[in-house]
Design a protein around this motif. Structure first.
Motif, PDB file in Angstrom:
ATOM      1  N   MET A  17      -0.278  16.936 -18.182  1.00 35.46           N
ATOM      2  CA  MET A  17      -1.335  16.580 -17.241  1.00 35.46           C
ATOM      3  C   MET A  17      -1.251  15.106 -16.862  1.00 35.46           C
ATOM      4  N   SER A  18      -0.965  14.255 -17.814  1.00 35.63           N
ATOM      5  CA  SER A  18      -0.850  12.814 -17.536  1.00 35.63           C
ATOM      6  C   SER A  18       0.331  12.528 -16.619  1.00 35.63           C
ATOM      7  N   VAL A  19       1.483  13.114 -16.910  1.00 31.60           N
ATOM      8  CA  VAL A  19       2.666  12.907 -16.079  1.00 31.60           C
ATOM      9  C   VAL A  19       2.423  13.481 -14.686  1.00 31.60           C
ATOM     10  N   GLY A  20       1.784  14.634 -14.621  1.00 30.71           N
ATOM     11  CA  GLY A  20       1.493  15.250 -13.331  1.00 30.71           C
ATOM     12  C   GLY A  20       0.584  14.383 -12.479  1.00 30.71           C
ATOM     13  N   MET A  21      -0.431  13.769 -13.101  1.00 30.95           N
ATOM     14  CA  MET A  21      -1.342  12.906 -12.349  1.00 30.95           C
ATOM     15  C   MET A  21      -0.619  11.659 -11.856  1.00 30.95           C
ATOM     16  N   ILE A  22       0.240  11.089 -12.680  1.00 28.08           N
ATOM     17  CA  ILE A  22       0.996   9.900 -12.271  1.00 28.08           C
ATOM     18  C   ILE A  22       1.920  10.241 -11.109  1.00 28.08           C
ATOM     19  N   PHE A  24       1.569  12.695  -8.952  1.00 23.34           N
ATOM     20  CA  PHE A  24       0.734  12.992  -7.795  1.00 23.34           C
ATOM     21  C   PHE A  24       0.345  11.713  -7.066  1.00 23.34           C
ATOM     22  N   TRP A  25      -0.153  10.724  -7.797  1.00 22.02           N
ATOM     23  CA  TRP A  25      -0.584   9.476  -7.153  1.00 22.02           C
ATOM     24  C   TRP A  25       0.612   8.669  -6.642  1.00 22.02           C
ATOM     25  N   ALA A  26       1.752   8.763  -7.331  1.00 21.69           N
ATOM     26  CA  ALA A  26       2.955   8.078  -6.842  1.00 21.69           C
ATOM     27  C   ALA A  26       3.388   8.669  -5.502  1.00 21.69           C
ATOM     28  N   LEU A  27       3.310   9.987  -5.355  1.00 24.06           N
ATOM     29  CA  LEU A  27       3.652  10.617  -4.078  1.00 24.06           C
ATOM     30  C   LEU A  27       2.669  10.230  -2.980  1.00 24.06           C
ATOM     31  N   ILE A  28       1.394  10.165  -3.310  1.00 20.51           N
ATOM     32  CA  ILE A  28       0.390   9.765  -2.324  1.00 20.51           C
ATOM     33  C   ILE A  28       0.666   8.338  -1.836  1.00 20.51           C
ATOM     34  N   VAL A  29       0.948   7.426  -2.763  1.00 17.63           N
ATOM     35  CA  VAL A  29       1.236   6.035  -2.396  1.00 17.63           C
ATOM     36  C   VAL A  29       2.536   5.955  -1.599  1.00 17.63           C
ATOM     37  N   PHE A  30       3.568   6.703  -2.018  1.00  8.07           N
ATOM     38  CA  PHE A  30       4.858   6.697  -1.336  1.00  8.07           C
ATOM     39  C   PHE A  30       4.701   7.125   0.122  1.00  8.07           C
ATOM     40  N   PHE A  31       4.020   8.224   0.373  1.00  8.24           N
ATOM     41  CA  PHE A  31       3.844   8.690   1.750  1.00  8.24           C
ATOM     42  C   PHE A  31       2.919   7.765   2.546  1.00  8.24           C
ATOM     43  N   GLY A  32       1.980   7.123   1.880  1.00  2.00           N
ATOM     44  CA  GLY A  32       1.139   6.140   2.556  1.00  2.00           C
ATOM     45  C   GLY A  32       1.950   4.943   3.026  1.00  2.00           C
TER      46      GLY A  32
END
Length: 96
Positions: A17-22, A24-32
């Motif tokens: 869950m921790s790795v998945g959340m990291i 997820f947010w890394a992908l959000i920042v990357f696409f931003g």
């Protein structure tokens, strides 16, 4: 209360869950960042073909030399005539 003990998340569950959340947010920042860079690019077209610096033509280089005073007016006109492919009498020079 015994029902909750059977569905406990183990140590690996917390880790995934921790790795998945990291991720997820890394992908959000990357696409931003990608979106920001695409919209903030000069011209807004998203292509790089129009952003290359243009190389000055020989006539522009000659005009710059004349403007800086490196060559005189007669020399400028003589070289400009040669660049445009005309002989001194106004006829076209042959290539060959």
């Amino acid at each position: 209360m015994m029902f909750w003990y059977d569905h406990d998340v183990s140590g690996w569950g917390w880790f995934t869950m921790s790795v998945g959340m990291i991720l997820f947010w890394a992908l959000i920042v990357f696409f931003g960042v990608l979106l920001y860079r695409a919209l903030a690019r000069p011209g807004g077209t998203g292509t790089t073909a129009g952003t290359l610096p243009h190389e000055p033509t020989p006539e522009q280089l000659l005009a710059e030399r004349f403007a800086r005073g490196e060559i005189g007016e007669d020399e400028y006109h003589r070289r400009l005539t040669v660049l445009r492919g005309r002989a001194g009498d106004g006829t076209r020079l042959s290539k060959g």
